[in-house]
Design a protein around this motif. Structure first.
Motif, PDB file in Angstrom:
ATOM      1  N   CYS A 180       0.835  -1.217   0.000  1.00  0.00           N
ATOM      2  CA  CYS A 180       0.000   0.000   0.000  1.00  0.00           C
ATOM      3  C   CYS A 180       0.864   1.258   0.000  1.00  0.00           C
ATOM      4  CB  CYS A 180      -0.877   0.062   1.244  1.00  0.00           C
ATOM      5  SG  CYS A 180      -2.265  -1.039   1.186  1.00  0.00           S
ATOM      6  N   GLU A 181       1.902   1.260   0.831  1.00  0.00           N
ATOM      7  CA  GLU A 181       2.760   2.458   0.924  1.00  0.00           C
ATOM      8  C   GLU A 181       3.469   2.721  -0.400  1.00  0.00           C
ATOM      9  OE1 GLU A 181       3.837   4.871   3.410  1.00  0.00           O
ATOM     10  OE2 GLU A 181       1.834   4.301   4.072  1.00  0.00           O
ATOM     11  N   ILE A 182       3.918   1.669  -1.050  1.00  0.00           N
ATOM     12  CA  ILE A 182       4.589   1.857  -2.349  1.00  0.00           C
ATOM     13  C   ILE A 182       3.601   2.443  -3.355  1.00  0.00           C
ATOM     14  CG2 ILE A 182       5.637   0.640  -4.309  1.00  0.00           C
ATOM     15  CD1 ILE A 182       6.935  -1.277  -2.272  1.00  0.00           C
ATOM     16  N   GLU A 183       2.406   1.901  -3.415  1.00  0.00           N
ATOM     17  CA  GLU A 183       1.383   2.431  -4.335  1.00  0.00           C
ATOM     18  C   GLU A 183       1.075   3.892  -4.003  1.00  0.00           C
ATOM     19  OE1 GLU A 183      -0.061   1.232  -6.981  1.00  0.00           O
ATOM     20  OE2 GLU A 183      -0.012  -0.956  -6.899  1.00  0.00           O
ATOM     21  N   ARG A 184       0.958   4.176  -2.709  1.00  0.00           N
ATOM     22  CA  ARG A 184       0.630   5.532  -2.277  1.00  0.00           C
ATOM     23  C   ARG A 184       1.750   6.495  -2.683  1.00  0.00           C
ATOM     24  NH1 ARG A 184       1.131   8.639   1.496  1.00  0.00           N
ATOM     25  NH2 ARG A 184       2.654   7.396   2.634  1.00  0.00           N
ATOM     26  N   LEU A 185       3.002   6.092  -2.432  1.00  0.00           N
ATOM     27  CA  LEU A 185       4.161   6.906  -2.816  1.00  0.00           C
ATOM     28  C   LEU A 185       4.180   7.157  -4.316  1.00  0.00           C
ATOM     29  CD1 LEU A 185       7.322   5.560  -0.964  1.00  0.00           C
ATOM     30  CD2 LEU A 185       6.229   7.806  -0.786  1.00  0.00           C
ATOM     31  N   LEU A 186       3.960   6.093  -5.089  1.00  0.00           N
ATOM     32  CA  LEU A 186       4.013   6.238  -6.544  1.00  0.00           C
ATOM     33  C   LEU A 186       2.942   7.216  -7.016  1.00  0.00           C
ATOM     34  CD1 LEU A 186       4.663   2.574  -7.732  1.00  0.00           C
ATOM     35  CD2 LEU A 186       6.308   4.452  -7.552  1.00  0.00           C
ATOM     36  N   ASN A 187       1.740   7.113  -6.435  1.00  0.00           N
ATOM     37  CA  ASN A 187       0.686   8.022  -6.867  1.00  0.00           C
ATOM     38  C   ASN A 187       1.014   9.456  -6.496  1.00  0.00           C
ATOM     39  OD1 ASN A 187      -0.974   6.220  -8.212  1.00  0.00           O
ATOM     40  ND2 ASN A 187      -1.796   5.451  -6.280  1.00  0.00           N
ATOM     41  N   GLU A 188       1.565   9.632  -5.296  1.00  0.00           N
ATOM     42  CA  GLU A 188       1.949  10.979  -4.851  1.00  0.00           C
ATOM     43  C   GLU A 188       3.046  11.542  -5.771  1.00  0.00           C
ATOM     44  OE1 GLU A 188       3.134  11.086  -0.700  1.00  0.00           O
ATOM     45  OE2 GLU A 188       4.486  12.770  -1.149  1.00  0.00           O
ATOM     46  N   LEU A 189       4.085  10.739  -6.023  1.00  0.00           N
ATOM     47  CA  LEU A 189       5.205  11.222  -6.851  1.00  0.00           C
ATOM     48  C   LEU A 189       4.780  11.377  -8.308  1.00  0.00           C
ATOM     49  CD1 LEU A 189       8.032   9.010  -5.325  1.00  0.00           C
ATOM     50  CD2 LEU A 189       7.706  11.473  -5.000  1.00  0.00           C
ATOM     51  N   GLY A 190       3.855  10.545  -8.745  1.00  0.00           N
ATOM     52  CA  GLY A 190       3.408  10.586 -10.132  1.00  0.00           C
ATOM     53  C   GLY A 190       2.684  11.877 -10.478  1.00  0.00           C
ATOM     54  N   SER A 191       2.098  12.551  -9.484  1.00  0.00           N
ATOM     55  CA  SER A 191       1.426  13.801  -9.847  1.00  0.00           C
ATOM     56  C   SER A 191       2.444  14.929 -10.014  1.00  0.00           C
ATOM     57  CB  SER A 191       0.338  14.162  -8.827  1.00  0.00           C
ATOM     58  OG  SER A 191       0.819  14.067  -7.530  1.00  0.00           O
ATOM     59  N   ALA A 192       3.564  14.858  -9.295  1.00  0.00           N
ATOM     60  CA  ALA A 192       4.627  15.856  -9.506  1.00  0.00           C
ATOM     61  C   ALA A 192       5.510  15.506 -10.709  1.00  0.00           C
ATOM     62  CB  ALA A 192       5.479  15.975  -8.248  1.00  0.00           C
ATOM     63  N   HIS A 193       5.685  14.224 -10.970  1.00  0.00           N
ATOM     64  CA  HIS A 193       6.597  13.771 -12.028  1.00  0.00           C
ATOM     65  C   HIS A 193       5.851  12.762 -12.885  1.00  0.00           C
ATOM     66  CE1 HIS A 193       9.567  15.592  -9.414  1.00  0.00           C
ATOM     67  NE2 HIS A 193       9.101  14.844  -8.434  1.00  0.00           N
ATOM     68  N   PRO A 194       4.982  13.223 -13.770  1.00  0.00           N
ATOM     69  CA  PRO A 194       4.102  12.295 -14.478  1.00  0.00           C
ATOM     70  C   PRO A 194       4.865  11.311 -15.374  1.00  0.00           C
ATOM     71  CG  PRO A 194       3.833  14.543 -15.304  1.00  0.00           C
ATOM     72  CD  PRO A 194       4.721  14.624 -14.118  1.00  0.00           C
ATOM     73  N   CYS A 195       4.624  10.038 -15.131  1.00  0.00           N
ATOM     74  CA  CYS A 195       5.218   8.966 -15.924  1.00  0.00           C
ATOM     75  C   CYS A 195       4.096   8.052 -16.398  1.00  0.00           C
ATOM     76  CB  CYS A 195       6.232   8.185 -15.072  1.00  0.00           C
ATOM     77  SG  CYS A 195       7.678   9.178 -14.606  1.00  0.00           S
ATOM     78  N   HIS A 196       4.394   7.190 -17.360  1.00  0.00           N
ATOM     79  CA  HIS A 196       3.343   6.318 -17.876  1.00  0.00           C
ATOM     80  C   HIS A 196       3.179   5.060 -17.031  1.00  0.00           C
ATOM     81  CE1 HIS A 196       3.012   8.903 -21.210  1.00  0.00           C
ATOM     82  NE2 HIS A 196       4.072   8.495 -21.871  1.00  0.00           N
ATOM     83  N   THR A 197       4.300   4.431 -16.699  1.00  0.00           N
ATOM     84  CA  THR A 197       4.262   3.124 -16.047  1.00  0.00           C
ATOM     85  C   THR A 197       5.415   3.023 -15.053  1.00  0.00           C
ATOM     86  OG1 THR A 197       3.377   2.095 -18.052  1.00  0.00           O
ATOM     87  CG2 THR A 197       4.401   0.620 -16.456  1.00  0.00           C
ATOM     88  N   VAL A 198       5.127   2.482 -13.878  1.00  0.00           N
ATOM     89  CA  VAL A 198       6.187   2.202 -12.909  1.00  0.00           C
ATOM     90  C   VAL A 198       6.007   0.786 -12.393  1.00  0.00           C
ATOM     91  CG1 VAL A 198       7.405   2.923 -10.838  1.00  0.00           C
ATOM     92  CG2 VAL A 198       6.140   4.620 -12.177  1.00  0.00           C
ATOM     93  N   GLN A 199       7.078   0.026 -12.436  1.00  0.00           N
ATOM     94  CA  GLN A 199       7.071  -1.320 -11.876  1.00  0.00           C
ATOM     95  C   GLN A 199       8.070  -1.365 -10.720  1.00  0.00           C
ATOM     96  OE1 GLN A 199       9.092  -4.490 -14.076  1.00  0.00           O
ATOM     97  NE2 GLN A 199       7.451  -5.914 -13.560  1.00  0.00           N
ATOM     98  N   VAL A 200       7.598  -1.851  -9.577  1.00  0.00           N
ATOM     99  CA  VAL A 200       8.480  -1.995  -8.411  1.00  0.00           C
ATOM    100  C   VAL A 200       8.468  -3.461  -7.984  1.00  0.00           C
ATOM    101  CG1 VAL A 200       8.908  -1.348  -6.017  1.00  0.00           C
ATOM    102  CG2 VAL A 200       8.002   0.360  -7.620  1.00  0.00           C
TER     103      VAL A 200
END
Lengths: 144, 78, 144, 78
Positions: free
Chosen positions: A58-78
């Motif tokens: 959950c935290e990884i998903e939350r972080l990615l969504n938060e960072l994705g609005s400042a740094h828009p990317c198409h796809t992130v795999q962790v």
């Protein structure tokens, strides 16, 4: 932004890459965090990781969504490995697909910083070669 | 409530999880109950973050009998 | 720091990875700069690159050595494709091996910025699908 | 000296390289000789960097008969 988060005891290097992306990809970045042969100046053979798995995901998903609005990317795999990870193998792989390199670099660097602050995953033990050998190939005679 | 321990905190408590019966409490109330059962946790209180149902607790979070609570020592993933 | 620089008309995705490294690798970063399906808002099928090749190779080596003293890494591989690069294929691949991720990220980001300022490589033409088709599959009848 | 042209400068000059016989010159002298032969280069002078023997020229660089000189328009690699 498409995200895919996997915590697993499997070798990460053998897992499939990121899911396909809709947008026009101009930058593809891959980061591997690899277990090094020493930990705190002492030679080791492996690190053992544990996680509070549902929260870590959950935290990884939350972080990615938060960072994705400042740094828009198409796809992130962790991909993060759990359990014993031998020296030279990846403890984490992060792959980012984006239109431009700047967003991909920024998201990746900030994600790794935040992961190491907020995501409940721990290096719980450094194994030496001898400890690993005893654990996985116990001999017939063991002095008591 | 169910309380989870990770990393070195498992060595301190001797278990990975426990059931705590302390009604509904705030963070201070939770720590009071925890330290009563596991006095060895005291030195870790200042660096441990609390989570409730897989989310970090905020200053107003209350922890109830049906919640899954976790003690999160400093993380070291990646 | 071990460096390997290659400018080639071959597909970069098929070339071998970076040479082995001496130091303990904790971070492995790979960046692919991929030709996108539009250039200046216009749909394209390929980009064509040219270089002042001996100078481009020297400049890349010079940049890497300069950046490597501020951001020490073990190994850097730079592959840049020349000639026609179809959409979806890599125009550049940069791979960095380092002890720690911060140095690898910094060197990579700064290298790409400097490459786009100083290294004599040019996108000399954007090809449309029709132009490519005419160039590489000319039909039997061509109106004059 | 041998002078190389890249990217759109090849369209301006109509060639990828030429031989220029202007003795030993500084950057201004080189541009004088170039513009005399290729007046169409004039609009590019402010954005083109000069290289001598595969290195960017500095303010004091002199360009001689045995040098390989290159006109480097703004780059766009990567």
């Amino acid at each position: 932004m498409i995200t895919q988060v996997t915590l697993t005891t499997q070798r990460l290097e053998e897992l499939p890459g990121p899911p396909a992306t809709a947008g026009p990809v101009g930058a593809q970045v891959e980061f591997l965090g690899i277990v090094r042969s020493e930990e705190n100046g002492r030679p080791i053979a492996a690190l053992e990781y544990e996680a509070y798995q549902p929260m870590a995901e959950c935290e990884i998903e939350r972080l990615l969504n938060e960072l994705g609005s400042a740094h828009p990317c198409h796809t992130v795999q962790v991909l993060h490995r759990l359990g014993i990870v031998p020296v030279g193998e990846a403890a984490i792989i992060v792959r980012v697909l984006a239109a431009h390199r700047q967003e991909a670099f920024s998201l990746l660097a900030r994600f790794m910083d935040r992961l190491k602050q907020d995501v409940p995953i721990w290096k719980c033990k450094a194994w030496t070669r001898e400890e690993l050998a005893r654990r996985f190939h116990p001999g017939p005679f063991r002095p008591s | 409530m169910r309380v989870l321990f990770f990393a070195h905190l498992k060595d301190v408590t001797g278990c990975a999880h426990t059931e705590l019966d302390c009604g509904e409490v705030d963070a201070d109330g939770l720590w009071d109950a925890l330290l009563q059962r596991y006095p060895g946790l005291a030195p870790y209180r200042s660096t441990v973050r609390l989570a409730c149902n897989a989310r970090y607790a905020g200053p107003d979070t209350r922890f109830g009998p049906s919640d899954e609570v976790a003690l999160i020592p400093p993380v070291s993933g990646g």
